[in-house]
Design an enzyme around this catalytic site. Structure first.
Site, PDB file in Angstrom:
ATOM      1  N   CYS A 104       0.838  -1.217   0.000  1.00  0.00           N
ATOM      2  CA  CYS A 104       0.000   0.000   0.000  1.00  0.00           C
ATOM      3  C   CYS A 104       0.864   1.255   0.000  1.00  0.00           C
ATOM      4  O   CYS A 104       0.696   2.153  -0.838  1.00  0.00           O
ATOM      5  CB  CYS A 104      -0.942  -0.031   1.203  1.00  0.00           C
ATOM      6  SG  CYS A 104      -0.148  -0.491   2.762  1.00  0.00           S
TER       7      CYS A 104
HETATM    8  N1  LIG Z   1      -3.895  -4.348   5.440  1.00  0.00           N
HETATM    9  C1  LIG Z   1      -3.406  -3.611   4.446  1.00  0.00           C
HETATM   10  O1  LIG Z   1      -3.562  -2.388   4.415  1.00  0.00           O
HETATM   11  C2  LIG Z   1      -2.646  -4.254   3.322  1.00  0.00           C
HETATM   12  C3  LIG Z   1      -2.377  -3.506   2.190  1.00  0.00           C
HETATM   13  C4  LIG Z   1      -1.645  -4.087   1.140  1.00  0.00           C
HETATM   14  C5  LIG Z   1      -1.195  -5.390   1.275  1.00  0.00           C
HETATM   15  N2  LIG Z   1      -1.459  -6.080   2.409  1.00  0.00           N
HETATM   16  C6  LIG Z   1      -0.952  -7.438   2.524  1.00  0.00           C
HETATM   17  O2  LIG Z   1      -2.057  -8.320   2.296  1.00  0.00           O
HETATM   18  C7  LIG Z   1      -1.917  -9.493   3.098  1.00  0.00           C
HETATM   19  C8  LIG Z   1      -3.177  -9.641   3.955  1.00  0.00           C
HETATM   20  O3  LIG Z   1      -3.278  -8.482   4.771  1.00  0.00           O
HETATM   21  P1  LIG Z   1      -4.505  -8.264   5.762  1.00  0.00           P
HETATM   22  O4  LIG Z   1      -4.326  -6.926   6.351  1.00  0.00           O
HETATM   23  O5  LIG Z   1      -5.768  -8.608   5.099  1.00  0.00           O
HETATM   24  O6  LIG Z   1      -4.156  -9.364   6.872  1.00  0.00           O
HETATM   25  P2  LIG Z   1      -5.058  -9.879   8.052  1.00  0.00           P
HETATM   26  O7  LIG Z   1      -6.214  -8.957   8.230  1.00  0.00           O
HETATM   27  O8  LIG Z   1      -4.179 -10.110   9.217  1.00  0.00           O
HETATM   28  O9  LIG Z   1      -5.600 -11.272   7.492  1.00  0.00           O
HETATM   29  C9  LIG Z   1      -4.744 -12.357   7.245  1.00  0.00           C
HETATM   30  C10 LIG Z   1      -5.568 -13.549   6.772  1.00  0.00           C
HETATM   31  O10 LIG Z   1      -4.709 -14.662   6.603  1.00  0.00           O
HETATM   32  C11 LIG Z   1      -5.204 -15.792   7.375  1.00  0.00           C
HETATM   33  N3  LIG Z   1      -4.008 -16.479   7.876  1.00  0.00           N
HETATM   34  C12 LIG Z   1      -3.106 -16.004   8.757  1.00  0.00           C
HETATM   35  N4  LIG Z   1      -2.088 -16.865   8.918  1.00  0.00           N
HETATM   36  C13 LIG Z   1      -2.354 -17.912   8.097  1.00  0.00           C
HETATM   37  C14 LIG Z   1      -1.695 -19.142   7.813  1.00  0.00           C
HETATM   38  N5  LIG Z   1      -0.550 -19.465   8.414  1.00  0.00           N
HETATM   39  N6  LIG Z   1      -2.262 -20.001   6.911  1.00  0.00           N
HETATM   40  C15 LIG Z   1      -3.449 -19.699   6.334  1.00  0.00           C
HETATM   41  N7  LIG Z   1      -4.122 -18.543   6.582  1.00  0.00           N
HETATM   42  C16 LIG Z   1      -3.581 -17.668   7.452  1.00  0.00           C
HETATM   43  C17 LIG Z   1      -6.108 -15.194   8.407  1.00  0.00           C
HETATM   44  O11 LIG Z   1      -7.299 -15.939   8.611  1.00  0.00           O
HETATM   45  P3  LIG Z   1      -7.534 -17.210   9.468  1.00  0.00           P
HETATM   46  O12 LIG Z   1      -6.654 -17.049  10.662  1.00  0.00           O
HETATM   47  O13 LIG Z   1      -8.990 -17.222   9.784  1.00  0.00           O
HETATM   48  O14 LIG Z   1      -7.150 -18.349   8.570  1.00  0.00           O
HETATM   49  C18 LIG Z   1      -6.647 -13.963   7.732  1.00  0.00           C
HETATM   50  O15 LIG Z   1      -7.774 -14.297   6.938  1.00  0.00           O
HETATM   51  C19 LIG Z   1      -0.645  -9.304   3.921  1.00  0.00           C
HETATM   52  O16 LIG Z   1       0.425  -9.940   3.304  1.00  0.00           O
HETATM   53  C20 LIG Z   1      -0.440  -7.796   3.896  1.00  0.00           C
HETATM   54  O17 LIG Z   1       0.917  -7.423   4.033  1.00  0.00           O
HETATM   55  C21 LIG Z   1      -2.193  -5.559   3.425  1.00  0.00           C
END
Ligand SMILES: NC(=O)c1ccc[n+]([C@@H]2O[C@H](COP(=O)([O-])OP(=O)(O)OC[C@H]3O[C@@H](n4cnc5c(N)ncnc54)[C@H](OP(=O)(O)O)[C@@H]3O)[C@@H](O)[C@H]2O)c1
Length: 317
Positions: A132
């Site tokens: 982002c």
């Molecule tokens: N947040 C932002 O602003 C943003 C912006 C750009 C990119 N990103 C990137 O996008 C990705 C997701 O970000 P997010 O903010 O949506 O993260 P998040 O809210 O922490 O969600 C992570 C997801 O991954 C699952 N998860 C966690 N560990 C796991 C594992 N070992 N195996 C399988 N599933 C797992 C979790 O669900 P369960 O535990 O229910 O399985 C949850 O659904 C990250 O890499 C982040 O760096 C985020």
């Protein structure tokens, strides 16, 4: 219609992806995977979703065998590899869009920041979605990239959704209350990502604030030759003309106005008296143009749809 599976669908970006794909005229959800929400109805967690799908806890092999046309990985960093490996074996033609940083430094993957890299898209099935902050930095710097006298300096402030759902100081509203939290002031992943993509060193100092979503990035640029502020503004307008998800403003953009919207705003152009120092401000929603919306732009391209298909126009939530 093309089918899309989401792994990591409980998270902040996963939920935004569910909303976007459910409303897309040519996409439908094949599966949404979450360990924690296994078996629960998606509609109970994502109000805008009216379908009958339930979350399922799928391991890499199970996700790969579901036969989706595309799989979006919305997992924390360092978790994508088993899913990619399983898809490489079971369904190599499946489009993968990875939201993490895991493949942003891998030349075998297309780096999908469409406004700056779409000319490099030649049908790759492996797509790495930019960070982002890295998106904001590149959009702010690209138009002046060949006129710089030194590294651009970027001061960033993000809402705490940028830190995901795993509890930490950076997404704890109590610690953030009345506070601005600096972290990783050198060597941040997005500093390296933007530097690599732009081909110049970028200096980036991120902060987290007490609101939920949106990024403000203020960028200081030293120029080799002086420019008048109206010329700088014209340069950005020309560079981004016709981009449906980029708005170039005269005034400095406000993060509160872009939160919940799919586009980025660039403005607040200011020049020093000698014209050698220019400041530019970018705002975007980290969960949308900084993640889910950008993933959808990339997916649309991969399927040969119009890049903006299913994305509400700039200004509409
Ligand atoms: N947040 C932002 O602003 C943003 C912006 C750009 C990119 N990103 C990137 O996008 C990705 C997701 O970000 P997010 O903010 O949506 O993260 P998040 O809210 O922490 O969600 C992570 C997801 O991954 C699952 N998860 C966690 N560990 C796991 C594992 N070992 N195996 C399988 N599933 C797992 C979790 O669900 P369960 O535990 O229910 O399985 C949850 O659904 C990250 O890499 C982040 O760096 C985020």
């Amino acid at each position: 219609m093309k089918t899309v599976g989401i792994v990591g669908a409980r998270g902040h970006t996963g939920a935004e992806l569910i909303r976007l794909i459910a409303a897309h005229p040519r996409l439908e959800l094949a599966f949404v995977s979450s360990r924690e929400l296994d078996g629960q109805r998606v509609a109970e967690h994502v109000a805008e979703y009216a379908g009958a799908l339930h979350y399922a806890n799928l391991d890499a092999g199970q996700a790969a065998r579901r036969g989706a046309d595309a799989v979006i990985l919305a997992l924390p960093n360092d978790k994508a590899a088993p899913f990619v490996a399983a898809l490489d074996v079971a369904a190599p033609d499946t489009v993968i869009v990875d939201l993490s940083a895991d493949y942003r430094f891998d030349d075998a993957w297309y780096y999908g920041l469409p406004e700056l890299t779409r000319m490099r898209y030649t049908g790759q099935r492996r797509i790495s979605n930019p960070g982002c902050y890295a998106t904001a930095m590149q959009l702010a710097i690209a138009p002046l990239k060949d006129r710089l006298a030194g590294p651009p300096v970027c001061f960033g402030v993000s809402g705490y959704s940028g830190a995901g759902t795993t509890p930490s100081d950076r997404n704890d509203p109590h610690q953030l209350r009345d506070n601005l939290m600096p972290y990783q002031l050198t060597g941040h992943m997005h500093e390296r990502e933007a530097s690599r993509q732009l081909g110049l060193p970028v200096e980036f100092m991120p902060h987290v604030a007490a609101y939920f979503r949106g990024i403000t990035l203020t960028v200081n640029l030293w120029l080799t030759q002086p420019l008048r502020v109206e010329d700088v503004r014209a340069l950005y307008r020309e560079r981004y003309a016709g981009e449906p998800l980029l708005r170039v403003l005269d005034a400095a953009p406000w993060v509160s106005r872009v939160a919940g919207h799919h586009h980025a705003e660039i403005g607040g152009f200011t020049a020093s008296a000698d014209g050698r120092r220019v400041v530019v401000v970018v705002t975007l929603d980290n969960l949308l143009k900084g993640a889910a919306t950008q993933a959808l732009q990339n997916l649309n391209r991969a399927f040969g749809f119009e890049e903006s298909a299913g994305i509400p126009p700039a200004g509409e939530p």
